[in-house]
Design an enzyme around this catalytic site. Structure first.
Site, PDB file in Angstrom:
ATOM      1  N   THR A  74       0.827  -1.208   0.000  1.00  0.00           N
ATOM      2  CA  THR A  74       0.000   0.000   0.000  1.00  0.00           C
ATOM      3  C   THR A  74       0.857   1.252   0.000  1.00  0.00           C
ATOM      4  OG1 THR A  74      -1.846  -1.104   1.119  1.00  0.00           O
ATOM      5  CG2 THR A  74      -1.765   1.293   1.250  1.00  0.00           C
ATOM      6  N   GLN A 177      -0.423 -10.735  -4.545  1.00  0.00           N
ATOM      7  CA  GLN A 177      -1.047 -12.054  -4.601  1.00  0.00           C
ATOM      8  C   GLN A 177      -0.368 -12.980  -5.604  1.00  0.00           C
ATOM      9  OE1 GLN A 177      -3.067 -12.694  -2.329  1.00  0.00           O
ATOM     10  NE2 GLN A 177      -4.211 -10.856  -1.783  1.00  0.00           N
ATOM     11  N   SER A 195       3.632  -7.277  -0.517  1.00  0.00           N
ATOM     12  CA  SER A 195       3.666  -7.254   0.951  1.00  0.00           C
ATOM     13  C   SER A 195       4.142  -8.598   1.480  1.00  0.00           C
ATOM     14  CB  SER A 195       2.271  -6.957   1.517  1.00  0.00           C
ATOM     15  OG  SER A 195       1.854  -5.650   1.190  1.00  0.00           O
ATOM     16  N   GLY A 196       4.971  -8.554   2.518  1.00  0.00           N
ATOM     17  CA  GLY A 196       5.564  -9.771   3.043  1.00  0.00           C
ATOM     18  C   GLY A 196       4.581 -10.737   3.666  1.00  0.00           C
ATOM     19  N   HIS A 197       3.492 -10.221   4.256  1.00  0.00           N
ATOM     20  CA  HIS A 197       2.594 -11.108   4.984  1.00  0.00           C
ATOM     21  C   HIS A 197       1.733 -11.967   4.063  1.00  0.00           C
ATOM     22  CE1 HIS A 197      -1.342  -8.913   4.600  1.00  0.00           C
ATOM     23  NE2 HIS A 197      -0.527  -7.932   4.285  1.00  0.00           N
ATOM     24  N   THR A 233      14.177   4.911  10.079  1.00  0.00           N
ATOM     25  CA  THR A 233      14.969   3.767  10.524  1.00  0.00           C
ATOM     26  C   THR A 233      14.381   2.467   9.995  1.00  0.00           C
ATOM     27  OG1 THR A 233      15.558   4.960  12.536  1.00  0.00           O
ATOM     28  CG2 THR A 233      15.891   2.575  12.545  1.00  0.00           C
ATOM     29  N   CYS A 321      -9.553  -5.803   3.364  1.00  0.00           N
ATOM     30  CA  CYS A 321      -9.615  -4.365   3.610  1.00  0.00           C
ATOM     31  C   CYS A 321     -11.025  -3.816   3.476  1.00  0.00           C
ATOM     32  CB  CYS A 321      -8.690  -3.635   2.637  1.00  0.00           C
ATOM     33  SG  CYS A 321      -6.972  -4.140   2.794  1.00  0.00           S
TER      34      CYS A 321
END
Length: 381
Positions: A74, A177, A195-197, A233, A321
């Site tokens: 996102t 996806q 996205s990693g998840h 960071t 979402c």
């Protein structure tokens, strides 16, 4: 809640694998220093980040220097959209896209948005895309999810990119996806995000691949981290977890694809053979191997999701979402489904940790509950 949980909502998120969890814990314990610090502890953390960047790059088939770590797709998408909106570029997208893919334009510069219709299969109409592209002068950006999160339908990336090149348009491809579910190498001429998840990595970390042939996008101004493209960071534990997830999938990609497709097809076959008039949405198009979107006419999809959850089967109707909104899927409506059929649809998504007995249990529960709801609704009319 049922004591045995079968997680078939893997397009919303996946369970972090043990290797990822172990790597994150180890990083929190040993590599907790700031990777921007000049001292030895900081430079150890910096080397850890560099190693993780290489792992991500190997899975995607890009140079490590192109990989920018973000908080997720996102944030990466928004940066690309904002960059092109500032150039007054026209955005070309579809009405079926996830809000994260094109939402910035719709909210801030809706006058610069042009939409492309879908075929009934869920793919973009390429003739409509060309019509739109040929009618626009000035800078242009095409933005789309390579794999639709609700149906799993894969857009024709090669054809869309070729058309973009012909009409001098940039491309933003959300591959959240698709990464780890399709064998590919990222194209050097597109902005690619994920996205990693979605890949058994941690939440709160993702990637923007900066294309080699287009100007780099500045995500946020800050302390000059990530070559000045994203200040702040670095999330070292999250980055390490994502790197491990990418390394594991790179090592076992073909088997993972084959196993997920087998499980998905087994689920579909059992449901379709037992429920008259059930339909798989997007079945005529190429799909990612883990996703199935089914319509069971005469059934309230929300009620079916709830009854399955009571039996320990987790699935969903629309993307996570927007699942709190009592509206039918925009994707299914764009594919030509009626509102009633869209309400009667739901999504299951398997993963590499889904087992054969999970599918057996879930398919039987799906059939039982769908037929029960259909009979109950029939008695009420």
């Amino acid at each position: 809640m049922h004591s045995q949980i079968v997680h078939l909502d893997n397009n919303a998120t996946t369970r972090p694998v043990p290797e990822v969890v172990t790597a994150i814990i180890r990083t929190l314990e040993t590599d907790w220093a700031n990777p921007s610090s000049a001292h030895g502890f900081g430079q150890n953390a910096a080397r850890t980040v560099a190693s993780s960047r290489e792992q991500v790059a190997r899975l995607l088939g890009v140079q490590a220097e192109q990989v920018v770590f973000t908080s997720g797709a996102t944030e990466a998408n928004e940066a690309v959209l904002r960059h092109h909106a500032n150039l007054c570029a026209t955005l070309i997208t579809s009405t079926a896209e996830h809000p994260a893919v094109a939402g910035y334009y719709f909210q801030h510069t809706p006058q610069l948005v042009r939409t492309v219709a879908l075929e009934k299969s869920g793919r973009w109409r390429l003739d409509a895309l060309e019509t739109v592209l040929s009618s626009i002068s000035g800078p242009k950006l095409i933005a789309f999810a390579w794999a639709n999160g609700e149906t799993g339908v894969l857009q024709d990336l090669v054809a869309i990119k070729a058309m973009a090149e012909r009409y001098d348009a940039a491309c933003l491809v959300d591959a959240s996806q698709a990464v780890g579910r399709v064998a590919f190498e990222a194209d050097s001429a597109v902005y690619l995000t994920f996205s990693g998840h979605k890949l058994h990595g941690p939440k709160g970390v993702g990637v923007l691949v900066q294309p080699e042939t287009l100007p780099p996008v500045e995500i946020s101004v800050g302390g000059g981290q990530e070559r000045g493209w994203r200040g702040g960071t670095l999330n070292v534990p999250g980055i390490v977890g994502l790197g491990v997830a990418c390394e594991l999938r790179k090592r076992d990609l073909n088997r993972a694809i084959t196993d997920m497709a087998r499980l998905r097809d087994r689920f579909e076959n059992q449901v379709m053979s037992a429920i008259p008039n059930a339909r798989v949405n997007g079945a005529d198009a190429q799909r990612v191997p883990n996703t199935s979107n089914l319509t069971v006419q005469g059934v309230d999809g929300m009620a079916l999701v709830a009854r399955l959850e009571a039996r320990g089967i987790l699935c969903s109707q629309v993307s996570a979402c927007s699942s709190g909104q009592p509206e039918p899927s925009r994707t299914l409506l764009a594919m030509g489904l009626s509102r009633d059929d869209a309400y009667a649809s739901l999504r299951i998504a398997v993963a590499v940790d889904t087992r054969d007995d999970d599918i057996e249990l879930a398919a039987q529960a799906f059939v039982d509950e769908a037929l029960f709801l259909r009979a109950m609704m029939g008695d009420l009319v």
